[in-house]
Scaffold this active site. Structure first.
Site, PDB file in Angstrom:
ATOM      1  N   TRP A 126      -2.836   0.944   2.777  1.00  0.00           N
ATOM      2  CA  TRP A 126      -2.575  -0.450   3.096  1.00  0.00           C
ATOM      3  C   TRP A 126      -3.624  -1.308   2.416  1.00  0.00           C
ATOM      4  CZ3 TRP A 126      -3.999   3.305   6.587  1.00  0.00           C
ATOM      5  CH2 TRP A 126      -5.302   3.244   7.094  1.00  0.00           C
ATOM      6  N   ASP A 185      -0.733   7.220   2.043  1.00  0.00           N
ATOM      7  CA  ASP A 185      -0.396   6.354   3.174  1.00  0.00           C
ATOM      8  C   ASP A 185      -1.480   5.287   3.186  1.00  0.00           C
ATOM      9  OD1 ASP A 185       0.119   5.128   5.562  1.00  0.00           O
ATOM     10  OD2 ASP A 185       0.049   6.925   6.796  1.00  0.00           O
ATOM     11  N   SER A 239      -0.707   4.457  11.738  1.00  0.00           N
ATOM     12  CA  SER A 239      -0.479   5.877  11.487  1.00  0.00           C
ATOM     13  C   SER A 239      -0.758   6.642  12.781  1.00  0.00           C
ATOM     14  CB  SER A 239      -1.409   6.385  10.380  1.00  0.00           C
ATOM     15  OG  SER A 239      -1.139   5.743   9.159  1.00  0.00           O
ATOM     16  N   CYS A 277      -5.250   8.557   2.601  1.00  0.00           N
ATOM     17  CA  CYS A 277      -4.884   7.544   3.598  1.00  0.00           C
ATOM     18  C   CYS A 277      -6.029   6.553   3.749  1.00  0.00           C
ATOM     19  CB  CYS A 277      -4.575   8.198   4.945  1.00  0.00           C
ATOM     20  SG  CYS A 277      -4.041   7.007   6.213  1.00  0.00           S
TER      21      CYS A 277
END
Length: 702
Positions: A701, A699, A483, A654
């Site tokens: 992961w 966002d 990012s 995020c």
């Protein structure tokens, strides 16, 4: 990483120039025409002869020049250099026509972002010959999906989709056209047989949604589902999911087409080794993802197949103590025509550790500087090479092959063929078997102990695979996505990255390091050294600040999850200083210890002092007897959160998808129920609406 397409937006033309336009008045055009006519009428017969001779000579010269530039047909012993699997420009010929010409009746389309779906597709296409079928794996980006209805023209034809879901339920970049074609939904697929294996991760909300879409859309258009959809979960053991589905899938195919298995499963190669003769240095790849010499001769536009070689201008350690590291890196994109927005991602093509590569060369007993090429045995395949060829083994193992990921079971099975010691051979075959005991042994010895290919070859010394076959077996080394932690409004020619350094000891006592972060850490910015460079491209994202700066926002980003929010805050600070109205800007940040890993602390406290940050909530999980995380602070501030949402505010998350993002989602769900007086069903529907309106964006992961 989060969703986004690998597209680079640029307002410039490819040539970087505007077309020339000249407006000529009518009377000047008439004068010009008259002058030319007068000139022609004044020429004598001899002048005409001379003019014709000159024109003919010019034609002959141009023809010979063009002919000299056309490469001669390849001859025996010569190697044609074709980059990677991107030889074709645009679409190739129709895949159904190609299947008819080569006698194939099964096509396996893959939608792959990291290479796993492509690997599974290749394995399925290899399996077909065991059942009297003939298959091919194919990239949907290279073919027209409108040809799928023509499959009914081939007897016993079957289309298999091996597709991954990416980001927030999106298709992978190479499957975008497949997605668009499915969305039209106007094809008649009666008589077309299909099956789907989907790849996803259960920590994400939209688990395997693209694969499920393919499955339902194909059925809705009249196609016949040969076997139920397979759902692979990368958060658990996607290899096991795939094998379990495959073992049930092929018997269903045999029953559907009235076939019998006519062969045992065996290891077969897809590529053959070719040793190039008299190949010049300029024709050898040295790490370029696709086009030969693309890293030396840079030409925009820059993307995943043509990265920009950017200079690192700054690098510093963000942690001030502890046993972990976190890098802040600044990359110069001047002259690249790359554009980015706050919230986008930058992809970096890393290199494997040179010491690990050297060790692998020793274990294989191969001179790493030997040049080789791998050429597809299937001459009809559009993928001529597994990676750019020809290249040296050192280049392949450094830039093209993943040598640090724990190997999959099918690789263990192929390695067993090269074990001189029967005990070691049996060990590999046992772990590659489909018994519960074998699966457990694989999970313990490979996954839990974090054994990559180097560790396996060290621990099983009699296993000596040919280096070319090993390069074929191992997956491709993938770009790493980060990012972007800067705003183009403040840094138009620079991209900032925030990355935690991965470095840990395995249960076997080995030191495993992250490929990209350890490589970046070694980049020397010394005064006497040339500035280090990294190949990059920008991937667009839907993770965006609200269009109206007055809209309030809540940003939740523990650890490096704060990266995109650093860009968001920079942007809002610039707007505020320009006198623009800026809504409430609230940031939640968490880390282990205030004194060690509180990254960008000075910056964020300065934004608080300026009034850009309305609120700045921090959680330090190891500084108190009871661990406090950002989700706990969010719950404590439930009234404020609900007030922001009621006022049309946006919520951003995020970071870690497995724990933090899921816990935050549950807190928001609880706030909607308690503060919004909703039932659980109503609260879930409300959150879905926020997501569809891009007012709740993640966002994340795993």
């Amino acid at each position: 990483m989060a969703s986004g397409s690998d597209r680079v937006l640029s307002g410039d033309s490819a040539a970087g120039e505007l077309p020339l336009k000249v407006d000529v008045p009518v009377d000047e055009e008439s004068t010009a025409a008259f002058s030319i006519a007068t000139l022609l009428s004044s020429l004598s017969s001899l002048d005409y002869v001379v003019l014709v001779v000159v024109l003919l000579g010019s034609v002959v010269f141009v023809f010979n020049w063009w002919k000299s530039r056309t490469p001669p047909p390849s001859t025996a012993g010569k190697l044609t250099v074709i980059p990677n699997n991107t030889q074709s420009q645009g679409k190739t010929s129709g895949f159904v026509d190609k299947m008819k010409a080569s006698g194939k009746n099964v096509v396996v389309f893959y939608g792959s972002q990291t290479g796993t779906a492509e690997e599974f597709a290749t394995r399925l296409s290899k399996d077909t010959k065991r059942f009297g079928l003939k298959g091919m794996s194919a990239d949907p980006e290279e073919y027209d999906m409108e040809d799928i209805p023509k499959l009914k023209e081939i007897e016993n034809s079957l289309v298999i989709f091996c597709v991954a879901t990416y980001g927030e339920g999106d298709p992978t970049d190479n499957a975008q056209e497949l997605f668009d074609w499915l969305q039209t939904g106007d094809a008649d697929l009666t008589g077309v047989n299909y099956a789907v294996f989907a790849l996803g991760n259960k920590t994400y909300e939209h688990f395997n949604s693209f694969g499920k879409l393919v499955d339902t859309k194909m059925e809705a258009m009249g196609a016949t589902r040969v076997f139920e959809i397979g759902l692979g979960d990368d958060d658990a053991n996607i290899e096991d999911d795939f094998i379990t589905w495959k073992d049930r899938f092929w018997p269903a195919v045999c029953e559907h087409f009235n076939l019998e298995q006519n062969g045992v499963e065996e290891n077969s190669r897809q590529f053959k080794l070719v040793i190039p003769e008299n190949v010049v240095e300029e024709k050898i790849f040295h790490g370029e993802p696709a086009r030969l010499n693309s890293l030396k001769t840079q030409r925009p536009p820059f993307d995943a197949k043509n990265p920009f070689l950017a200079t690192i201008t700054a690098k510093r350690e963000l942690h001030v103590g502890g046993d972990r590291g976190c890098l802040h890196i600044e990359i110069d994109i001047t002259g690249s025509k790359l554009r980015y927005d706050s919230g986008d991602h930058v992809a970096i093509f890393p290199a494997n550790d040179s010491a690990l590569v050297e060790k692998l060369g020793e274990l294989l007993g191969r001179n790493l500087d030997d040049v080789f090429s791998l050429v597809n045995l299937d001459e009809d395949s559009s993928k001529k090479h597994p990676f750019p060829c020809p290249c040296s083994y050192r280049t392949a193992l450094t830039y093209y092959v993943d040598i640090t990921t724990p190997v999959r079971t099918h690789i263990l099975k192929e390695l067993a063929d090269y074990a001189a010691d029967p005990v070691e051979k049996d060990k590999l075959l046992f772990m590659a078997s489909r018994t519960e005991e074998g699966k457990a042994a694989y999970q313990e010895w490979v996954i839990k102990d974090c054994r990559h290919i180097v560790a396996i070859l060290e621990d099983l010394p009699s296993v000596k695979p040919p280096p070319d076959h090993l390069c074929e077996m191992l997956p491709r080394l993938q770009a790493r996505y980060y990012s972007i932690s800067s705003s183009p409004k403040l840094f138009p020619t620079s991209i900032h990255i925030t990355a935690v350094i991965v470095d840990y000891e395995t249960p076997t006592g080995r030191r495993n390091q992250g490929v990209a972060t350890s490589w970046l850490k070694k980049k020397d910015l010394g005064v006497n050294a040339p500035p280090p460079t990294v190949p990059i491209f920008v991937r667009r994202s839907q993770f965006r600040l609200p269009f109206k700066s007055q809209t309030p926002v809540i940003m939740i980003g523990p650890g490096t999850g704060v990266a995109p929010f650093r860009g968001f805050v920079q942007e809002r600070d610039l707007l505020r200083r320009d006198g623009k109205p800026v809504g409430d800007t609230i940031l939640y940040f968490g880390c282990r210890k205030r004194a060690e890993d509180f990254i960008y602390r000075d910056e964020m406290e300065e934004y608080m002092n300026r009034g850009t940050l309305s609120k700045f909530y921090t959680a330090f999980s190891r500084d108190s007897p009871e661990k406090i995380y950002v989700q706990h602070l969010l719950k404590d501030n439930a009234d404020e959160v609900w007030s922001i949402l009621e006022r049309g505010g946006h919520l951003y998350v995020c970071g870690d998808a497995r724990n933090m993002a899921r816990d935050v989602h549950n807190v928001i769900l609880d706030i909607c129920q308690t503060r919004g007086n909703m039932s659980e069903t109503e609260a879930l529907a409300f959150i879905k609406k926020l997501e569809s309106q891009r007012r709740y964006s993640a966002d994340v992961w795993s």
